[in-house]
Design a protein around this motif. Structure first.
Motif, mmCIF file in Angstrom:
data_model
loop_
_atom_site.group_PDB
_atom_site.id
_atom_site.type_symbol
_atom_site.label_atom_id
_atom_site.label_comp_id
_atom_site.label_asym_id
_atom_site.label_seq_id
_atom_site.Cartn_x
_atom_site.Cartn_y
_atom_site.Cartn_z
ATOM 1 N N GLU A 318 63.640 -26.813 11.723
ATOM 2 C CA GLU A 318 63.443 -25.378 11.648
ATOM 3 C C GLU A 318 62.909 -24.976 10.277
ATOM 4 O OE1 GLU A 318 66.828 -23.166 12.794
ATOM 5 O OE2 GLU A 318 66.175 -21.394 11.705
ATOM 6 N N LYS A 335 60.822 -17.198 0.203
ATOM 7 C CA LYS A 335 61.681 -18.385 0.277
ATOM 8 C C LYS A 335 61.306 -19.166 1.520
ATOM 9 C CE LYS A 335 65.671 -20.800 0.936
ATOM 10 N NZ LYS A 335 66.104 -21.947 0.176
ATOM 11 N N ARG A 337 62.739 -21.898 3.919
ATOM 12 C CA ARG A 337 63.884 -22.724 4.315
ATOM 13 C C ARG A 337 63.284 -23.954 4.990
ATOM 14 N NH1 ARG A 337 66.216 -25.892 8.208
ATOM 15 N NH2 ARG A 337 68.439 -25.628 8.293
ATOM 16 N N LYS B 23 64.940 -4.116 11.290
ATOM 17 C CA LYS B 23 64.537 -4.015 12.693
ATOM 18 C C LYS B 23 64.897 -5.261 13.484
ATOM 19 C CE LYS B 23 60.759 -0.906 11.817
ATOM 20 N NZ LYS B 23 59.371 -0.862 11.393
ATOM 21 N N GLN B 24 65.026 -6.390 12.788
ATOM 22 C CA GLN B 24 65.137 -7.662 13.493
ATOM 23 C C GLN B 24 66.590 -8.082 13.714
ATOM 24 O OE1 GLN B 24 63.038 -10.662 11.373
ATOM 25 N NE2 GLN B 24 62.895 -12.028 13.116
ATOM 26 N N TYR B 25 67.349 -8.151 12.616
ATOM 27 C CA TYR B 25 68.714 -8.643 12.696
ATOM 28 C C TYR B 25 69.672 -7.608 12.114
ATOM 29 C CZ TYR B 25 66.230 -13.137 12.981
ATOM 30 O OH TYR B 25 65.400 -14.157 13.322
ATOM 31 N N GLU B 27 72.109 -6.470 9.351
ATOM 32 C CA GLU B 27 72.139 -6.806 7.935
ATOM 33 C C GLU B 27 73.341 -6.117 7.314
ATOM 34 O OE1 GLU B 27 68.279 -6.472 6.145
ATOM 35 O OE2 GLU B 27 69.147 -6.223 4.171
ATOM 36 N N LEU B 53 74.552 -22.036 9.177
ATOM 37 C CA LEU B 53 73.900 -21.330 8.071
ATOM 38 C C LEU B 53 72.447 -21.778 8.014
ATOM 39 C CD1 LEU B 53 74.584 -19.618 5.331
ATOM 40 C CD2 LEU B 53 74.384 -21.830 4.291
ATOM 41 N N ILE B 54 71.526 -20.862 8.311
ATOM 42 C CA ILE B 54 70.114 -21.244 8.287
ATOM 43 C C ILE B 54 69.661 -21.407 6.847
ATOM 44 C CG2 ILE B 54 67.791 -20.617 8.987
ATOM 45 C CD1 ILE B 54 69.000 -18.818 11.105
ATOM 46 N N SER B 55 69.872 -20.373 6.046
ATOM 47 C CA SER B 55 69.394 -20.470 4.678
ATOM 48 C C SER B 55 70.244 -19.612 3.761
ATOM 49 C CB SER B 55 67.918 -20.062 4.614
ATOM 50 O OG SER B 55 67.757 -18.855 3.938
ATOM 51 N N VAL B 68 71.495 -13.872 -0.549
ATOM 52 C CA VAL B 68 71.092 -13.560 0.823
ATOM 53 C C VAL B 68 71.356 -14.772 1.709
ATOM 54 C CG1 VAL B 68 69.215 -12.804 2.305
ATOM 55 C CG2 VAL B 68 69.248 -12.097 -0.068
ATOM 56 N N HIS B 70 71.252 -16.177 5.720
ATOM 57 C CA HIS B 70 70.889 -16.003 7.126
ATOM 58 C C HIS B 70 71.787 -16.931 7.929
ATOM 59 C CE1 HIS B 70 67.318 -14.399 5.187
ATOM 60 N NE2 HIS B 70 67.064 -13.767 6.295
ATOM 61 N N THR B 72 73.527 -17.890 11.814
ATOM 62 C CA THR B 72 73.398 -17.694 13.252
ATOM 63 C C THR B 72 74.515 -18.444 13.968
ATOM 64 O OG1 THR B 72 71.847 -17.740 15.084
ATOM 65 C CG2 THR B 72 71.836 -19.623 13.650
ATOM 66 N N ARG B 77 74.358 -17.176 19.962
ATOM 67 C CA ARG B 77 72.945 -16.950 19.657
ATOM 68 C C ARG B 77 72.663 -15.594 19.017
ATOM 69 N NH1 ARG B 77 71.155 -21.926 19.482
ATOM 70 N NH2 ARG B 77 71.159 -23.025 21.420
ATOM 71 N N THR B 79 72.313 -13.465 15.246
ATOM 72 C CA THR B 79 72.004 -13.788 13.858
ATOM 73 C C THR B 79 72.393 -12.622 12.973
ATOM 74 O OG1 THR B 79 70.151 -15.078 14.671
ATOM 75 C CG2 THR B 79 70.163 -14.599 12.334
ATOM 76 N N LYS B 83 74.593 -10.203 2.660
ATOM 77 C CA LYS B 83 74.145 -10.128 1.270
ATOM 78 C C LYS B 83 75.318 -9.769 0.394
ATOM 79 C CE LYS B 83 69.492 -8.579 2.145
ATOM 80 N NZ LYS B 83 68.550 -7.500 1.887
#
Lengths: 375, 151
Positions: A318, A335, A337, B23-25, B27, B53-55, B68, B70, B72, B77, B79, B83
């Motif tokens: 990913e 960034k 990842r 708009k997406q996730y 926060e 933990l994605i990032s 920060v 991200h 999921t 599913r 996310t 912060k």
């Protein structure tokens, strides 16, 4: 005094024998160093040291405009160059909220899958060579050449394409594009069984890979191991399925999952993925709609102030692109990842208790690309 | 959970959180004191189970740093972007989350290497890419005079 220094250098802390593998070792495929503590031939500890090819791509991106950044992303995971380009393009397009033409999505997805097959072919031939089967190297590169020829014919470059731009593609594809892909599919369908005959069923290869470096599902999630390496441990992490981009929501393909989690499982997942990629190509190649190769874009791209995140599935796992914009033509912070960064550090857990020769097999099966770790 | 139910659930759990528009996730900005506690809650609550933990990264906003994450869930599913703001610009310190997600250990080492943010209770707080006397290149006030061509 001298004796003490010699003792510390060779024996390490707990009287282990310490050797350095790399940074110029052929089986690490780049400049990565493992400090390996041994007892006899058995590995007690592996510490990876990276940073030998750190170029500061994230810092360079803060100085560059968005179309310029595309060219830097090629240099991270150079074997998934096209997919890396697409990640930044999708993120910029998402931020600008522009619709890209259907034709662009189709061509991008086709090139993604071609890129994935080429990457897996190179992984296959290099892994065989690391484990002493030199023939695989010639077989793999022979077939990869066909894909690189399609790339060269379509956009002039073989490895680092930079064919995507925010909003679409640099130019339209070559008129013979579809014909060449169909030729490649019928050619590679014949050649893929050879891969199994040559390596998969080989007794020596089996001895060295079955049950070696077993990664559990929990560890895969804890360490963030994605891509084929994660899916070999039944961690369902295919971004093409979870958050579809391009036209992946319109094609039928399976997410390859295995439960064993050993070196052999990681190997088999990649072999099966090549077949799945060919299935996707077959569904798309005849249906490329006519239309523009790019959306209408302003000459200077300024993203609205805010934060944007885009996930894509490269050949290794990913890739996440996180852009923080303050409204200027350059990002405030970007960034990446990268998949290999997270996939690397599991090695210090996988290799414990195995022989030093198995470290080569395990790091080969993780399919590491070093410039993607350091960025 | 979709974004609105997730937000409702989070509002029950936390008091001093801020929810920026995204708009997406979903926060959320959490005070630095309750950052670690909130993260372990995210991972362990049965209805949220944020296990992957994605990032993890940081952003230099010139008067403060922002961590920060991200995160999921591989089961539900959904996310979330977590912060936390580090107010001490001179010597930024944050709590580690490497005991919750192991991959954070290496992301935090990278953040320490490039931003100079230290993480409390981190098992192995060494630099990852650069040599010890390099400075912290992703800070906005970083200049590398030894490699500059002086005109």
């Amino acid at each position: 005094m001298q004796e003490e220094i010699v003792k510390n250098v060779i024996l390490g802390e707990e009287d282990d024998y310490v050797i350095n593998m790399g940074p110029q070792h052929p089986s690490t495929h780049g400049v990565l160093r493992f400090e390996v503590s041994l007892q006899g031939e058995t590995i007690k500890k592996v510490i990876p040291y990276c940073g030998y090819i750190h170029r500061g791509i994230e810092k360079m991106c803060e100085r560059d405009t968005y179309p310029q950044i595309i060219h830097l992303t090629d240099r991270m995971d150079y074997l998934s160059a096209h997919i890396n380009n697409e990640a930044v393009c999708l993120c910029v397009e998402k931020a600008l909220e522009i619709e890209i033409p259907e034709r662009v999505s189709y061509i991008r997805t086709i090139l993604d899958e071609l890129n994935r097959i080429a990457s897996h072919q190179l992984w296959w031939c290099a892994m065989g060579m690391d484990m002493g089967a030199l023939t695989t190297f010639f077989y793999g590169l022979r077939d990869r050449e066909k894909i690189l020829d399609i790339f060269e014919e379509s956009f002039g470059s073989r490895l680092l394409h930079s064919f995507n731009t925010p909003g679409g593609l640099m130019h339209d594809v070559h008129p013979g594009f579809q014909k060449r892909i169909k030729e490649f599919i019928s050619y590679f369908r014949r050649k893929l069984p050879e891969y199994d005959q040559l390596l998969t069923d080989n007794v020596i290869f089996k001895e060295r890979s079955v049950g070696i470096g077993v990664l559990s599902r929990e560890d895969a999630i804890q360490y963030g191991v994605t891509g084929p390496s994660g899916r070999a441990s039944s961690f369902s992490c295919d971004v093409r399925k979870i958050e579809p981009y391009g036209v992946y929501d319109r094609v039928n393909f399976n997410e390859i999952l295995r439960t064993e989690g050993d070196t052999m499982a990681r190997y088999k997942v990649r072999i099966s993925e090549m077949e799945e990629s060919m299935k996707i190509l077959e569904q798309l190649v005849d249906n490329i709609p006519a239309g523009d190769f790019t959306a209408k874009m302003k000459a200077v791209i300024r993203l609205p102030a805010g934060e944007f995140f885009q996930r894509v599935e490269t050949a290794r796992g990913e890739l996440g692109v996180y852009i923080v914009s303050d409204g200027n033509k350059t990002p405030y912070r970007i960034k990446f990842r990268s998949p290999n960064f997270s996939n690397l550090f599991i090695i210090s857990k996988l290799a414990i208790g195995f022989k030093i020769a198995d470290l080569v097999a395990i790091s080969g099966s993780l399919d590491l690309v070093i410039p993607d770790i350091d960025r | 959970m979709d974004n609105s139910t997730l937000r409702q659930r989070l509002e029950e759990l936390t008091v001093n959180a801020v929810y920026p528009v995204n708009k997406q996730y979903t926060e959320i900005i959490i005070p630095a004191e309750s950052y670690h506690e909130f993260c372990s809650l995210l991972k362990n609550s049965q209805d949220m189970l944020f296990d992957y933990l994605i990032s993890l990264t940081a952003v230099d906003w010139k008067d403060h740093f922002m961590i920060v994450c991200h995160i999921t869930s591989t089961i539900h599913r959904h996310t979330i972007i977590v912060k936390t703001q580090l107010s001490d610009y001179g010597d930024p310190v944050a709590d580690t989350v490497s005991d919750i997600w192991r991959t954070a250990e290496f992301h935090e080492r990278e953040v320490f290497d490039l931003f100079g943010i230290r993480f409390r209770h981190h098992p192995d707080m060494r630099r990852l890419f650069l040599e010890d006397d390099f400075g912290f290149p992703l800070r906005k006030d970083f200049t590398d005079e030894s490699r500059m061509i002086v005109k």
